[in-house]
Motif scaffolding. Structure first.
Motif, PDB file in Angstrom:
ATOM      1  N   LEU A 154       0.808  -1.110   0.012  1.00 23.58           N
ATOM      2  CA  LEU A 154       0.006   0.119   0.019  1.00 23.58           C
ATOM      3  C   LEU A 154       0.937   1.204  -0.124  1.00 23.58           C
ATOM      4  CD1 LEU A 154      -2.786  -1.109   2.737  1.00 23.58           C
ATOM      5  CD2 LEU A 154      -2.930  -1.172   0.102  1.00 23.58           C
ATOM      6  N   SER A 155       0.248   2.431  -0.145  1.00 24.25           N
ATOM      7  CA  SER A 155       1.080   3.566  -0.519  1.00 24.25           C
ATOM      8  C   SER A 155       1.717   4.139   0.762  1.00 24.25           C
ATOM      9  CB  SER A 155       0.157   4.798  -1.045  1.00 24.25           C
ATOM     10  OG  SER A 155      -0.841   5.107  -0.046  1.00 24.25           O
ATOM     11  N   GLY A 156       1.278   3.688   1.956  1.00 28.82           N
ATOM     12  CA  GLY A 156       1.697   4.393   3.550  1.00 28.82           C
ATOM     13  C   GLY A 156       2.832   3.585   3.756  1.00 28.82           C
ATOM     14  N   GLU A 157       3.421   3.776   5.037  1.00 30.47           N
ATOM     15  CA  GLU A 157       4.556   2.861   5.652  1.00 30.47           C
ATOM     16  C   GLU A 157       3.898   1.930   6.840  1.00 30.47           C
ATOM     17  OE1 GLU A 157       7.781   3.118   4.531  1.00 30.47           O
ATOM     18  OE2 GLU A 157       6.649   4.346   2.780  1.00 30.47           O
ATOM     19  N   THR A 158       2.673   1.784   6.931  1.00 28.12           N
ATOM     20  CA  THR A 158       2.308   1.241   8.046  1.00 28.12           C
ATOM     21  C   THR A 158       2.242  -0.732   7.843  1.00 28.12           C
ATOM     22  OG1 THR A 158       1.113   2.893   8.987  1.00 28.12           O
ATOM     23  CG2 THR A 158       0.580   0.593   9.844  1.00 28.12           C
ATOM     24  N   ASP A 159       1.621  -0.533   6.483  1.00 28.88           N
ATOM     25  CA  ASP A 159       1.428  -2.113   6.035  1.00 28.88           C
ATOM     26  C   ASP A 159       2.706  -2.955   6.246  1.00 28.88           C
ATOM     27  OD1 ASP A 159       1.673  -0.255   3.527  1.00 28.88           O
ATOM     28  OD2 ASP A 159       2.088  -2.415   2.813  1.00 28.88           O
ATOM     29  N   GLY A 242     -14.151  10.088  -1.724  1.00 29.53           N
ATOM     30  CA  GLY A 242     -14.003  11.330  -1.202  1.00 29.53           C
ATOM     31  C   GLY A 242     -12.828  12.074  -1.528  1.00 29.53           C
ATOM     32  N   PRO A 243     -12.199  12.495  -0.638  1.00 28.15           N
ATOM     33  CA  PRO A 243     -10.882  13.246  -0.976  1.00 28.15           C
ATOM     34  C   PRO A 243      -9.505  12.400  -0.912  1.00 28.15           C
ATOM     35  CG  PRO A 243     -11.444  13.489   1.230  1.00 28.15           C
ATOM     36  CD  PRO A 243     -12.533  12.846   0.921  1.00 28.15           C
ATOM     37  N   GLY A 244      -9.743  11.088  -0.774  1.00 26.67           N
ATOM     38  CA  GLY A 244      -8.661  10.122  -0.702  1.00 26.67           C
ATOM     39  C   GLY A 244      -8.630   8.954  -1.598  1.00 26.67           C
ATOM     40  N   THR A 245      -7.773   7.906  -1.137  1.00 30.69           N
ATOM     41  CA  THR A 245      -7.999   6.616  -1.544  1.00 30.69           C
ATOM     42  C   THR A 245      -7.900   5.785  -0.476  1.00 30.69           C
ATOM     43  OG1 THR A 245      -6.844   7.465  -3.649  1.00 30.69           O
ATOM     44  CG2 THR A 245      -6.778   5.054  -3.230  1.00 30.69           C
ATOM     45  N   LEU A 246      -8.862   4.969  -0.575  1.00 26.98           N
ATOM     46  CA  LEU A 246      -9.108   3.924   0.333  1.00 26.98           C
ATOM     47  C   LEU A 246      -8.276   2.441   0.037  1.00 26.98           C
ATOM     48  CD1 LEU A 246     -10.135   2.717   3.391  1.00 26.98           C
ATOM     49  CD2 LEU A 246     -12.168   1.794   1.554  1.00 26.98           C
ATOM     50  N   GLY A 247      -7.247   2.040   0.871  1.00 25.93           N
ATOM     51  CA  GLY A 247      -6.505   0.686   0.581  1.00 25.93           C
ATOM     52  C   GLY A 247      -6.634  -0.544   1.506  1.00 25.93           C
ATOM     53  N   PRO A 283      -3.232   7.930   7.257  1.00 21.24           N
ATOM     54  CA  PRO A 283      -3.384   6.912   8.499  1.00 21.24           C
ATOM     55  C   PRO A 283      -3.636   5.471   8.156  1.00 21.24           C
ATOM     56  CG  PRO A 283      -5.384   8.148   8.202  1.00 21.24           C
ATOM     57  CD  PRO A 283      -4.433   8.683   7.175  1.00 21.24           C
ATOM     58  N   ALA A 284      -3.116   4.725   8.803  1.00 15.58           N
ATOM     59  CA  ALA A 284      -3.543   3.210   8.525  1.00 15.58           C
ATOM     60  C   ALA A 284      -3.225   2.277   9.829  1.00 15.58           C
ATOM     61  CB  ALA A 284      -2.249   2.811   7.572  1.00 15.58           C
ATOM     62  N   VAL A 285      -3.659   1.237   9.653  1.00 10.93           N
ATOM     63  CA  VAL A 285      -3.692   0.234  10.677  1.00 10.93           C
ATOM     64  C   VAL A 285      -3.573  -1.234  10.233  1.00 10.93           C
ATOM     65  CG1 VAL A 285      -5.339   1.400  12.313  1.00 10.93           C
ATOM     66  CG2 VAL A 285      -6.309  -0.341  10.732  1.00 10.93           C
ATOM     67  N   GLN A 286      -3.078  -2.142  10.908  1.00 12.81           N
ATOM     68  CA  GLN A 286      -2.761  -3.604  10.686  1.00 12.81           C
ATOM     69  C   GLN A 286      -2.956  -4.491  11.497  1.00 12.81           C
ATOM     70  OE1 GLN A 286       0.357  -4.569   7.808  1.00 12.81           O
ATOM     71  NE2 GLN A 286       0.354  -6.695   8.569  1.00 12.81           N
ATOM     72  N   ASP A 303      -1.703 -12.316  19.026  1.00 12.40           N
ATOM     73  CA  ASP A 303      -2.128 -11.211  18.265  1.00 12.40           C
ATOM     74  C   ASP A 303      -1.211 -10.168  18.076  1.00 12.40           C
ATOM     75  OD1 ASP A 303      -4.376 -12.963  17.677  1.00 12.40           O
ATOM     76  OD2 ASP A 303      -5.675 -11.991  19.069  1.00 12.40           O
ATOM     77  N   ALA A 304      -1.331  -9.362  17.338  1.00 11.09           N
ATOM     78  CA  ALA A 304      -0.546  -7.815  17.266  1.00 11.09           C
ATOM     79  C   ALA A 304      -1.297  -6.815  16.360  1.00 11.09           C
ATOM     80  CB  ALA A 304       0.968  -8.068  16.604  1.00 11.09           C
ATOM     81  N   TRP A 305      -1.188  -5.854  16.837  1.00 16.13           N
ATOM     82  CA  TRP A 305      -1.562  -4.628  16.299  1.00 16.13           C
ATOM     83  C   TRP A 305      -0.545  -3.673  15.956  1.00 16.13           C
ATOM     84  CZ3 TRP A 305      -6.572  -3.953  14.551  1.00 16.13           C
ATOM     85  CH2 TRP A 305      -7.768  -4.720  15.100  1.00 16.13           C
ATOM     86  N   LYS A 306      -0.967  -2.948  14.676  1.00 14.65           N
ATOM     87  CA  LYS A 306      -0.103  -1.767  14.282  1.00 14.65           C
ATOM     88  C   LYS A 306      -0.714  -0.755  13.986  1.00 14.65           C
ATOM     89  CE  LYS A 306       4.359  -1.175  11.504  1.00 14.65           C
ATOM     90  NZ  LYS A 306       5.009  -1.625  10.376  1.00 14.65           N
ATOM     91  N   ALA A 307      -0.351   0.686  14.311  1.00 14.65           N
ATOM     92  CA  ALA A 307      -1.152   1.726  13.659  1.00 14.65           C
ATOM     93  C   ALA A 307       0.102   2.678  13.504  1.00 14.65           C
ATOM     94  CB  ALA A 307      -1.914   2.221  14.791  1.00 14.65           C
ATOM     95  N   GLY A 308      -0.397   3.593  12.438  1.00 18.10           N
ATOM     96  CA  GLY A 308       0.695   4.711  12.155  1.00 18.10           C
ATOM     97  C   GLY A 308       0.228   5.638  11.178  1.00 18.10           C
ATOM     98  N   VAL A 309       0.872   6.796  10.958  1.00 15.47           N
ATOM     99  CA  VAL A 309       0.560   7.660   9.794  1.00 15.47           C
ATOM    100  C   VAL A 309       1.645   8.205   9.123  1.00 15.47           C
ATOM    101  CG1 VAL A 309       0.903   9.459  11.623  1.00 15.47           C
ATOM    102  CG2 VAL A 309      -0.529  10.110   9.807  1.00 15.47           C
TER     103      VAL A 309
END
Length: 347
Positions: A154-159, A242-247, A283-286, A303-309
């Protein structure tokens, strides 16, 4: 003999002597015409003809300065060829990359050759030059050192949905038509880390397909690691909302292998907001299920969670800045906050 005859005879003799000397005169050669570089517009912008040939060449690359901030300054978001962790909580790094792309027309279509050289410096005394890619491509066939479909994300750095190592010596065929592609590759996996820390992988087979349909894009990638006899599959998609892209992305692995070894399965989501012409905020989560590896198996019930922007800003043409902040919270370890700041000049 009269005066008139004498003058006429002298004039004739002088003319003959002058003609003989003129025949022996040195004449300067005409200068060779200079062959200036010609623009080649057959393959897009930036190409020019190599003088004396019908081969088109393009030279491009980037210069990057980055500061990683994390426990032991591990290279978060390095984007290939990351650095080794050290004892500091931050680490400044510089990279220079140059790509040469050569194209020429043949009866089978364009013949392409690509060489990418990368130069990394963690500090003045720790520098590394490496061949980042080198491959040839014709009629859909590609052979050499190049990144696999598992390098996409994906385009961000969280995934965190890609292979631990995505650069291989490979042979690939990819069929493309309009906004659709499908292909298969055979990958040498000897550089991929084995789940117990060894490098025992040999050969992998990967397939990929993807395309676009209006505002929607998609990609499906699968890989089978013959050494571990395990495989993984991943699906990704984006759509303008809307104003962005959902991935969205989801990945599954039968067991740790060269194509995926973070968790048995994971799902990631992001929303890339185009705030202005120059500013993008993502913003993104995994979520990871059965996260991590113990004794060659995924950890059950962990389990594990990751969140970032991630914030991207185009300062001027060819100069951009990026800020990334990530938070990881696994069940079986302490939570970790990391990030980086990057300046990059492309050319």
């Amino acid at each position: 003999m009269n005066i008139k005859s004498l003058l006429l005879g002298s004039a004739a003799a002088l003319a003959a002597v002058s003609g003989a000397r003129a025949a022996d005169a040195i004449v300067a050669a005409e200068p060779e015409p200079v062959e200036y570089v010609r623009v080649c517009d057959a393959y897009g912008t930036g190409y020019f003809y190599i003088p004396g040939t019908e081969t088109c060449l393009k030279i491009n690359g980037y210069i990057r300065f980055q500061v990683d901030v994390a426990p032991n300054a591990s290279s978060i978001g390095a984007g290939g060829g990351g650095s080794v962790a050290n004892d500091s909580d931050w680490d400044a790094r510089t990279r220079g990359q140059v790509q040469f792309t050569a194209k020429s027309d043949t009866e089978y279509g364009p013949l392409t050759g690509v060489i990418v050289m990368q130069f990394n410096a963690d500090n003045a005394s720790a520098q590394k030059a490496q061949l980042d890619s080198a491959y040839l491509d014709i009629a859909g066939f590609r052979a050499g050192l190049f990144y696999s479909w598992w390098d996409d994300g994906l385009s961000g750095e969280t995934d965190d949905i890609g292979s631990p190592v995505t650069l291989h010596n490979s042979i690939r065929y990819q069929y493309e038509i309009d906004a659709f592609y499908a292909g298969i590759s055979v990958d040498e996996l000897e550089d991929s880390p084995f789940y117990n820390g060894e490098t025992a992988n040999n050969v992998g087979v990967a397939v990929g397909l993807g395309g676009k349909a209006g505002a929607f894009s998609y990609q499906i990638t699968a890989g089978y690691d013959t050494d571990n006899e395990e495989g993984a599959v991943r699906a990704m998609g984006t759509v303008a909302v809307g104003p962005g892209t959902l991935g969205l992305a989801v990945v599954y692995a039968s067991n740790p292998n060269a194509y995926y070894n973070k968790a048995e399965w994971a799902i990631a989501a992001e929303y890339a907001i185009k705030a202005t012409d120059k500013l993008k905020i993502t913003p993104a989560v995994q979520y990871y299920n059965n996260y991590g590896v113990t004794a060659g198996e995924f950890n059950d019930d962990v389990d594990a969670w990751k969140a970032g922007v991630t914030i991207d800003y185009q300062i001027v043409d060819n100069l951009s800045a990026k800020v990334s902040v990530q938070y990881l919270d696994p069940d079986n370890a302490d939570d970790v906050t990391s990030g980086y700041f990057r300046l990059q000049r492309a050319f």
